[in-house]
Scaffold this active site. Structure first.
Site, PDB file in Angstrom:
ATOM      1  N   CYS A  54     -90.531  -7.057 -17.573  1.00 38.16           N
ATOM      2  CA  CYS A  54     -89.364  -7.190 -17.271  1.00 38.16           C
ATOM      3  C   CYS A  54     -88.140  -6.451 -16.353  1.00 38.16           C
ATOM      4  CB  CYS A  54     -88.635  -6.966 -18.184  1.00 38.16           C
ATOM      5  SG  CYS A  54     -89.513  -8.073 -19.863  1.00 38.16           S
ATOM      6  N   HIS A 104     -83.006  -3.813 -18.758  1.00 34.13           N
ATOM      7  CA  HIS A 104     -83.790  -2.759 -18.767  1.00 34.13           C
ATOM      8  C   HIS A 104     -83.711  -2.100 -17.056  1.00 34.13           C
ATOM      9  CE1 HIS A 104     -88.258  -2.768 -19.743  1.00 34.13           C
ATOM     10  NE2 HIS A 104     -87.358  -1.301 -18.825  1.00 34.13           N
ATOM     11  N   ASP A 293     -86.266 -14.214 -16.887  1.00 36.67           N
ATOM     12  CA  ASP A 293     -86.581 -12.833 -15.408  1.00 36.67           C
ATOM     13  C   ASP A 293     -88.456 -13.602 -15.629  1.00 36.67           C
ATOM     14  OD1 ASP A 293     -88.178 -12.926 -18.364  1.00 36.67           O
ATOM     15  OD2 ASP A 293     -87.020 -10.392 -18.895  1.00 36.67           O
TER      16      ASP A 293
END
Length: 506
Positions: A54, A104, A293
């Site tokens: 991620c 993130h 992603d």
């Protein structure tokens, strides 16, 4: 509403397997809105993440740089504030930039060029998820993936992730309505980033039931005996604690059913936002990007989640709908790091000042029919690895290298499931040498390894120090200005009602 420069709406999803999008969504997926988007988009059949995890993948997507350049090696590595993202480039050029959902970001900067964030992130922003190359084989139980996601697959009407994505979509919908009012004359860029279909494999009943009779609940490639996996796959299986779980065929089928159901859940959310975009008359002047992603192995070869360069993990969907570009299919390999220069190109923003230090290239020429020959690069240096791994995809071939492991070379045209390693086979010696030369030119793996180890060691010290005494979190706190919403006494009610209505006079 028309603006001089196009608006930009980016849909990012999490852990969506790109093999399910060979030319838009495969027919058997219940995704009417994504299929409609595919019809108006350039579809990139072979798009790859910069890193199949991620935070590294997202930092690379936003900056156009590989992890070895961003230094975002894993899910707890800081994304430095001095690295320009597409949000910085667009904002500098006069765009309003906004994020609803996950990106993130690790570190105290939780904006990275976005003028506004509508939600917090779903994952922590500190260094607590740092792996440690000094302890190869260590499992950090409280945050490492494990096979409980597979064993516990099934139906639920609410979960941690559903609560998050419901909020992401609702805030994004409100923002699209606000933008339609035209009170801010700037062009806008809105990134809507969901956490599904990322495991755990749990779905709402109405989406789950759509796949009760699905023919694709069984993986195409059966699981191997542990000793028959490549070295990195074995490390990932140990990191995922596979020995602690008895995974049955029913577990596999339920996990895949929930995964497919959550793709439909996302399709519903994206359809909700596309409808608002159209009804508020913003669609004709809006670039739309759909991307993930990284992917998910979803049980192929007995492997799950991501963290490797196999197609299910590293290949992602990418569709771009842009005014002035005819829909079509691009089969040449491309990368998520190409999206930032592509967005800049479509917005008329020059990246000349930072171009020497970026790794991606604009996809606009390829969407208009030009052919690409440049290789696509990938890197992985996070949990489950004991040293950095690198990969090159060019033409029909994929080449993987790690100093700990035998090389891998696959011809994906002839061997789409990557079962026949051509490295070491005499008939492929010339091709192998060409990829070895490309890798030698691109990477110093000893230097890469030292940089990762240094970063991990520093972060272990900092994290342990900051958790002693009072702890000040870096997690983003969305600001809701209640005194500026609806009607307040510093406002003129007549002006307010007129300004907040769109369209007017109908």
């Amino acid at each position: 509403m028309a603006t001089k420069n196009p608006n930009i709406l980016i849909f990012m999803v999490d852990q969506l397997n790109g093999t399910l999008f060979p030319d838009g969504p495969v027919d058997w997926l219940h995704t009417p809105h994504l299929k409609a988007l595919a019809e108006q988009s350039t579809r990139f059949k072979n798009c790859y993440t910069a890193s199949p995890l991620c935070a590294p993948g997202r930092a690379s997507f936003m900056s156009g740089q590989l992890p070895s350049r961003t230094r975002v090696y894993d899910n707890a590595a800081e994304f430095a504030s001095d690295i320009p993202t597409y949000a910085h480039h667009l904002r500098r050029a006069g765009y309003y930039t906004c994020l609803s959902g996950k990106m993130h970001f690790v570190g105290p900067d939780q904006l990275h060029g976005f003028e506004e964030r509508l939600t917090t992130d779903i994952y922590p922003a500190d260094f607590g998820w740092t792996p440690d190359y000094r302890k190869p084989g260590e499992r950090i139980n409280w945050w490492y993936h494990n096979m409980g996601s597979v064993k516990g697959a099934g139906v639920a009407e609410i979960s941690n992730q559903m609560e998050y994505d419901d909020e992401v979509a609702n805030f994004a919908e409100q923002k699209l309505y606000q933008l339609s009012r035209g009170l801010d004359e700037r062009p806008w860029s809105l990134t809507v980033s969901f956490t599904h279909p990322h495991d755990p494999y749990v779905a709402r009943r109405k989406y789950w039931d759509l796949y009760n009779d699905c023919k694709y609940l069984e993986p195409l490639e059966a699981a191997y005996a542990y000793e028959n996996y490549d070295a990195h796959s074995q490390r990932i299986m140990l990191a995922n604690d596979y020995e602690a779980f008895d995974i049955t065929n029913d577990d596999v089928r339920r996990s895949r059913q929930a995964y497919f159901a959550n793709i439909t859940y996302l399709d519903n959310k994206i359809g909700q936002l596309m409808r608002v975009l159209s009804e508020t008359r913003q669609a004709d002047n809006t670039v739309i990007v759909f991307v993930s992603d990284h992917g998910d192995m979803i049980g192929e070869k007995g492997l799950w989640f991501k963290m490797n360069f196999l197609e299910g993990s590293s290949r992602v969907p990418l569709m771009i709908s842009a005014p002035g570009i005819a829909p079509g299919l691009v089969e040449e390999p491309v990368s998520n790091i190409d999206i930032t220069p592509t967005i800049a190109d479509l917005a008329g923003v020059s990246l000349d000042e930072v171009q020497p230090w970026t790794d991606g290239m604009s996809l606009v020429p390829f969407a208009r029919g030009e052919k690409r020959s440049a290789p696509v690069h990938m890197e992985y240096a996070a949990e489950g690895s004991y040293a950095p791994l690198v990969s090159i995809r060019q033409g029909a071939y994929k080449y993987n290298r790690c100093k700990l492991d035998p090389e891998q070379l696959f011809n994906l045209d002839d061997d789409p499931h990557e079962t026949n390693n051509l490295a070491g086979q005499g008939t492929s010696a010339t091709i192998l040498q060409q990829f070895q030369a490309l890798a030698d030119k691109r990477w110093d793996l000893d230097l890469f390894d030292n940089q990762v180890r240094e970063s991990q060691a520093r972060r272990w010290v900092v994290y342990e120090a900051l958790r002693n005494g009072d702890y000040y979190p870096w997690d983003f706190q969305p600001l809701q200005k209640a005194s500026e919403r609806f009607m307040r006494n510093h406002m003129d009610l007549n002006v307010l009602e007129d300004n907040q209505r769109f369209p007017r006079g109908e």
